[in-house]
Scaffold this active site. Sequence first.
Site, mmCIF file in Angstrom:
data_model
loop_
_atom_site.group_PDB
_atom_site.id
_atom_site.type_symbol
_atom_site.label_atom_id
_atom_site.label_comp_id
_atom_site.label_asym_id
_atom_site.label_seq_id
_atom_site.Cartn_x
_atom_site.Cartn_y
_atom_site.Cartn_z
ATOM 1 N N GLY A 12 0.811 -1.206 0.000
ATOM 2 C CA GLY A 12 0.000 0.000 0.000
ATOM 3 C C GLY A 12 0.846 1.259 0.000
ATOM 4 O O GLY A 12 2.076 1.209 0.123
ATOM 5 N N ARG A 39 -3.550 -11.530 -1.913
ATOM 6 C CA ARG A 39 -3.627 -11.001 -3.279
ATOM 7 C C ARG A 39 -2.267 -10.547 -3.795
ATOM 8 O O ARG A 39 -2.017 -10.554 -5.002
ATOM 9 C CB ARG A 39 -4.606 -9.828 -3.345
ATOM 10 C CG ARG A 39 -6.044 -10.169 -3.041
ATOM 11 C CD ARG A 39 -6.958 -8.987 -3.337
ATOM 12 N NE ARG A 39 -6.547 -7.776 -2.647
ATOM 13 C CZ ARG A 39 -6.909 -7.470 -1.405
ATOM 14 N NH1 ARG A 39 -7.691 -8.288 -0.721
ATOM 15 N NH2 ARG A 39 -6.509 -6.342 -0.848
ATOM 16 N N SER A 40 -1.407 -10.131 -2.884
ATOM 17 C CA SER A 40 -0.096 -9.609 -3.288
ATOM 18 C C SER A 40 1.033 -10.613 -3.092
ATOM 19 O O SER A 40 2.193 -10.286 -3.350
ATOM 20 C CB SER A 40 0.225 -8.333 -2.491
ATOM 21 O OG SER A 40 -0.756 -7.338 -2.695
ATOM 22 N N CYS A 132 -3.188 11.042 10.907
ATOM 23 C CA CYS A 132 -2.275 11.915 10.178
ATOM 24 C C CYS A 132 -2.486 13.388 10.506
ATOM 25 O O CYS A 132 -1.526 14.141 10.683
ATOM 26 C CB CYS A 132 -2.413 11.673 8.681
ATOM 27 S SG CYS A 132 -4.111 11.678 8.070
ATOM 28 N N GLY A 163 -4.763 10.568 1.843
ATOM 29 C CA GLY A 163 -5.217 10.084 3.143
ATOM 30 C C GLY A 163 -6.259 8.998 3.020
ATOM 31 O O GLY A 163 -6.509 8.237 3.973
ATOM 32 N N LYS A 216 -11.367 12.045 16.251
ATOM 33 C CA LYS A 216 -10.000 11.552 16.463
ATOM 34 C C LYS A 216 -9.068 12.695 16.844
ATOM 35 O O LYS A 216 -8.223 12.561 17.739
ATOM 36 C CB LYS A 216 -9.472 10.872 15.194
ATOM 37 C CG LYS A 216 -10.098 9.548 14.850
ATOM 38 C CD LYS A 216 -9.567 9.098 13.481
ATOM 39 C CE LYS A 216 -10.336 7.927 12.929
ATOM 40 N NZ LYS A 216 -9.922 7.584 11.547
ATOM 41 N N ARG A 237 -11.835 17.260 2.953
ATOM 42 C CA ARG A 237 -11.031 16.646 1.908
ATOM 43 C C ARG A 237 -10.921 17.628 0.736
ATOM 44 O O ARG A 237 -11.928 18.213 0.312
ATOM 45 C CB ARG A 237 -11.684 15.350 1.435
ATOM 46 C CG ARG A 237 -10.809 14.530 0.513
ATOM 47 C CD ARG A 237 -9.671 13.860 1.258
ATOM 48 N NE ARG A 237 -10.114 12.767 2.100
ATOM 49 C CZ ARG A 237 -9.355 12.157 2.989
ATOM 50 N NH1 ARG A 237 -8.098 12.550 3.167
ATOM 51 N NH2 ARG A 237 -9.822 11.170 3.726
ATOM 52 N N HIS A 244 -1.205 17.373 3.820
ATOM 53 C CA HIS A 244 -2.322 17.909 4.597
ATOM 54 C C HIS A 244 -1.963 19.312 5.091
ATOM 55 O O HIS A 244 -0.829 19.557 5.529
ATOM 56 C CB HIS A 244 -2.610 17.039 5.824
ATOM 57 C CG HIS A 244 -3.282 15.738 5.512
ATOM 58 N ND1 HIS A 244 -3.637 15.350 4.246
ATOM 59 C CD2 HIS A 244 -3.667 14.725 6.347
ATOM 60 C CE1 HIS A 244 -4.215 14.159 4.295
ATOM 61 N NE2 HIS A 244 -4.239 13.759 5.557
ATOM 62 N N ASN A 317 1.448 13.991 4.555
ATOM 63 C CA ASN A 317 0.671 13.073 5.391
ATOM 64 C C ASN A 317 1.119 11.627 5.269
ATOM 65 O O ASN A 317 0.921 10.832 6.195
ATOM 66 C CB ASN A 317 -0.817 13.176 5.037
ATOM 67 C CG ASN A 317 -1.089 12.917 3.573
ATOM 68 O OD1 ASN A 317 -0.676 13.700 2.716
ATOM 69 N ND2 ASN A 317 -1.788 11.826 3.260
#
EC number: 1.2.1.11
Length: 342
Positions: A12, A39-40, A132, A163, A216, A237, A244, A317
Site C-alpha cells: 500500500g 492477493r499480493s 495523520c 489520506g 480523532k 477533503r 495535509h 501526510n
Amino acid sequence: MAYKVVVVGATGSVGREMLNILAERQFPIAEIAAVASGRSQGDMIDFGEAGQELKVQNIEHFDFTGYDIALFAAGSGPAKIYAPKAAAAGCTVIDNSSLFRMDHDVPLIVPEVNPQAIDGYKRRNIIANPNCSTAQMVVALKPLHDAATIKRVVVSTYQSVSGAGKAGMDELFEQTRAVFVGDPKTSSKFTKQIAFNVIPHIDSFMDDGSTKEEWKMVVETRKIMAAEIEVTATCVRVPVFVGHSEAINIEFERPLSVAEAQRILREAPGIMLIDKREDGGYITPIECVGEYATYISRVRKDPTVPHGLNLWCVSDNLRKGAALNAVQIAELLGRRHLQKAA
C-alpha cells in the site's frame, strides 16, 4: 544493534513509504520482510538504493517469531487479527490504524511530543501511530503549550486524497481527466465529486454531527499531549494528491507574542518555520511532499481573545502523518528499550 523488521501492508501507499523511509534513514536492519494480503503474495517490491527486491509474503501464513519490530500499515481489520499475534510472538507492533489508539494500555506516540509515553509499551507490546492530521498538529502545539499552556484549539483541515489511500488518488486523477475530456464523472471512494471541489466529510458521521476524523483529532490530541485541551475540528477533503494543511487557532492561558512563538517554533524539533509576510512567504502542500518536517507559516495574533495566535501548518501526510512517524517510533523504541534488552 540491528533489528529484524516486518512491514505489514507493504504494497500500500503507506507501507511502501515505510520501506522508503527505513532505507533513507538507514534504520539498522538485520533482516526485513514485506508482508501483505494473499492477493499480493509473490509480488516484488524494491527496497533501498542498492536495488534490493523483497518478495511479498502472505500475512495469513507469516510467522512473527524472532522478529523485533512490525510496522503495520494494513488497516484496522488486519491489525485486529494479526497485531496481537505478532505481539504475543515477541515482536513489538507499531500500528498505523485507529484500532488501538485510545486503548489505555497502548501508548499513542509522536516522538517529538511524548517520547516518555513509549515506556508503557510492554503492557500490550503494541504502540499506536496517531491520525495523520493529529500528528502534524501536535508537533506544532507541544512547544507552544510548554511555553504558555494551551486552553483551546480550533482547527480546520485541508486533507489530501492520499489520506484515503491509492483509491482516493486514483479517483481524483480520473475525475480531473473526465472534466477536461468531457467524460462522465463517477464517485466511489468519496461521497461527492472531489475534482475541483472540497468535501467537508472525512470518515463516518457520529451522533453529535461530527465526523470520526474530527473526533480523532479531539481525543488523540488530549492523549498525546496529556492535557485537557479543548479542541474543535472541521475536517475537509481537498483535491490535492499529497500533503495535509491545517489552519489552527490557539488560545493560551498566558501571553505569548508572535515573535516569541516564532522563536519557539524555529527551535522546536521536527518543525521548519517559513514565515515571511510577503507573496510566497509561506509553505503549501506541494512544497512539503517528500519532506520530513512539519512546516509552519502565517503566525499571527488573534485579536478576538486575550491570548490567541493563528498559524498555518503543512506536512506530507504519508510521511509525518504515517510512515515517518512510525519509523521514528521504531528508532525511539530501539534507543530507549531494545538496545538495553539486548
